[in-house]
Design an enzyme around this catalytic site. Structure first.
Site, mmCIF file in Angstrom:
data_model
loop_
_atom_site.group_PDB
_atom_site.id
_atom_site.type_symbol
_atom_site.label_atom_id
_atom_site.label_comp_id
_atom_site.label_asym_id
_atom_site.label_seq_id
_atom_site.Cartn_x
_atom_site.Cartn_y
_atom_site.Cartn_z
ATOM 1 N N LYS A 13 7.502 -11.732 -11.437
ATOM 2 C CA LYS A 13 8.628 -10.978 -11.000
ATOM 3 C C LYS A 13 10.064 -11.656 -10.885
ATOM 4 O O LYS A 13 10.942 -11.209 -11.306
ATOM 5 C CB LYS A 13 8.490 -10.445 -9.476
ATOM 6 C CG LYS A 13 7.140 -9.636 -8.911
ATOM 7 C CD LYS A 13 7.223 -8.994 -7.926
ATOM 8 C CE LYS A 13 7.187 -10.025 -6.746
ATOM 9 N NZ LYS A 13 5.826 -10.595 -6.924
ATOM 10 N N ARG A 88 7.023 -4.912 0.211
ATOM 11 C CA ARG A 88 5.923 -5.216 0.019
ATOM 12 C C ARG A 88 4.838 -4.377 1.028
ATOM 13 O O ARG A 88 3.592 -4.629 0.719
ATOM 14 C CB ARG A 88 5.617 -6.614 0.492
ATOM 15 C CG ARG A 88 5.693 -7.750 -0.720
ATOM 16 C CD ARG A 88 5.554 -8.995 0.022
ATOM 17 N NE ARG A 88 5.089 -9.999 -0.841
ATOM 18 C CZ ARG A 88 5.987 -10.847 -1.536
ATOM 19 N NH1 ARG A 88 7.268 -11.019 -1.544
ATOM 20 N NH2 ARG A 88 5.528 -12.078 -2.250
ATOM 21 N N ARG A 128 2.470 -23.571 -11.363
ATOM 22 C CA ARG A 128 3.887 -23.258 -11.386
ATOM 23 C C ARG A 128 4.868 -24.266 -10.890
ATOM 24 O O ARG A 128 4.676 -25.141 -10.025
ATOM 25 C CB ARG A 128 4.114 -21.826 -10.599
ATOM 26 C CG ARG A 128 5.461 -21.484 -10.519
ATOM 27 C CD ARG A 128 5.580 -20.062 -10.124
ATOM 28 N NE ARG A 128 5.056 -19.817 -8.623
ATOM 29 C CZ ARG A 128 5.199 -18.495 -8.167
ATOM 30 N NH1 ARG A 128 5.504 -17.493 -8.896
ATOM 31 N NH2 ARG A 128 4.857 -18.333 -6.963
ATOM 32 N N ARG A 163 6.071 -25.160 -5.597
ATOM 33 C CA ARG A 163 6.381 -24.611 -4.050
ATOM 34 C C ARG A 163 5.053 -24.858 -3.086
ATOM 35 O O ARG A 163 3.955 -24.818 -3.636
ATOM 36 C CB ARG A 163 6.319 -23.041 -4.233
ATOM 37 C CG ARG A 163 7.757 -22.382 -4.109
ATOM 38 C CD ARG A 163 7.742 -20.909 -4.516
ATOM 39 N NE ARG A 163 6.832 -20.182 -3.807
ATOM 40 C CZ ARG A 163 6.678 -18.868 -3.948
ATOM 41 N NH1 ARG A 163 7.502 -18.425 -4.821
ATOM 42 N NH2 ARG A 163 5.995 -17.997 -3.086
ATOM 43 N N ARG A 174 -2.499 -14.574 -0.411
ATOM 44 C CA ARG A 174 -1.292 -13.771 -0.783
ATOM 45 C C ARG A 174 -1.763 -12.410 -1.742
ATOM 46 O O ARG A 174 -1.423 -11.464 -1.730
ATOM 47 C CB ARG A 174 -0.189 -14.494 -1.565
ATOM 48 C CG ARG A 174 0.522 -15.311 -0.361
ATOM 49 C CD ARG A 174 1.080 -16.650 -1.216
ATOM 50 N NE ARG A 174 2.161 -16.354 -2.019
ATOM 51 C CZ ARG A 174 2.408 -17.468 -2.996
ATOM 52 N NH1 ARG A 174 1.694 -18.340 -3.126
ATOM 53 N NH2 ARG A 174 3.354 -17.044 -3.762
#
Ligand code: AMP
Length: 220
Positions: A13, A88, A128, A163, A174
């Site tokens: 996203k 969300r 990531r 992160r 999540r």
């Protein structure tokens, strides 16, 4: 036009949202980025939401909705925006619908869903790396898209960081939360807006397909 980017964490996203933002000249608004900035600045809001973000839980709807509403009243998003990570929950989707109806009655609204298998998401998220320069924000992957020089952004030369919430435990939580809410959210957008779903396997192809869809939708 207001474009809602739907999809679990790690589906792209942010990456796709930023490309669309550049190409379509629409501001990219990410609730995750807004929240992380508040935490970094140590604001009252930041202190209130830190534990939710650290554990992968959702920030409560009332706090999230207020944050987004005040952001959407700013001048740079008066003609549209790309919403990344919001809504969300069904309550957030309803709140956004009401807000846009009241404040931007003529704006076009559309949703894009990025649909990626969970095992691939976990691999993407734990590898990531994100550029720490906020105005760049480039996203890398240690395995599939490593930077030329380890730990350094190819584009702006700033430091790359992982992160804090990009670990297996938090991403699993999540994902679980995403799947609890996603059916209701997707159904909401199927009913209320144009919805385009895609498995973004190759970035360039996915972006081109999404842009085609948006072009067609804009001309309708
Ligand atoms: P993201 O950068 O979109 O992965 O978001 C990081 C974290 O911010 C999430 O795991 C949540 O804790 C929080 N967050 C971001 N957007 C929302 C939202 N729309 N509703 C509730 N919490 C959110």
């Amino acid at each position: 036009m207001y474009i809602v980017m739907l999809g679990a964490p790690g589906t792209g996203k942010g990456t796709i949202g930023k490309i669309l933002s550049n190409d379509l000249n629409l501001v990219h608004v990410s609730t995750g980025d807004i929240f992380r900035e508040q935490i970094a600045k140590g604001t009252k809001l930041g202190k209130k939401i830190q534990s939710y973000i650290d554990t992968g839980a959702l920030v409560p709807d009332d706090v999230t909705i207020e944050t987004v509403k005040s952001r959407l009243l700013e001048d740079d998003v008066k003609d549209g925006a790309i919403l990344d990570g919001f809504p969300r929950t069904a309550a957030q989707a309803e709140a956004l619908k009401g807000f846009l109806k009241e404040n931007k009655p003529n704006a076009k609204r559309v949703a894009v869903e990025l649909d990626v298998p969970d095992d691939e998401i976990i691999k993407r998220v734990v590898n990531r790396l994100i550029c720490t320069n906020k105005s760049c924000g480039a996203i890398y992957n240690k395995e599939t898209k490593p930077p030329k020089e380890e730990g350094i952004c190819d584009i702006c030369g700033s430091e790359l960081k992982k992160r804090k919430d990009d670990n297996v435990e938090t991403v699993t939580k999540r994902l679980e939360i995403y799947h609890q809410n996603s059916k209701e959210l997707i159904d909401f957008y199927k009913k209320n807006n144009a919805l385009y779903s895609i498995y973004p396997k190759e970035l360039d192809v996915a972006v081109a397909n999404i842009k085609n869809f948006l072009d067609e939708y804009r001309r309708k």
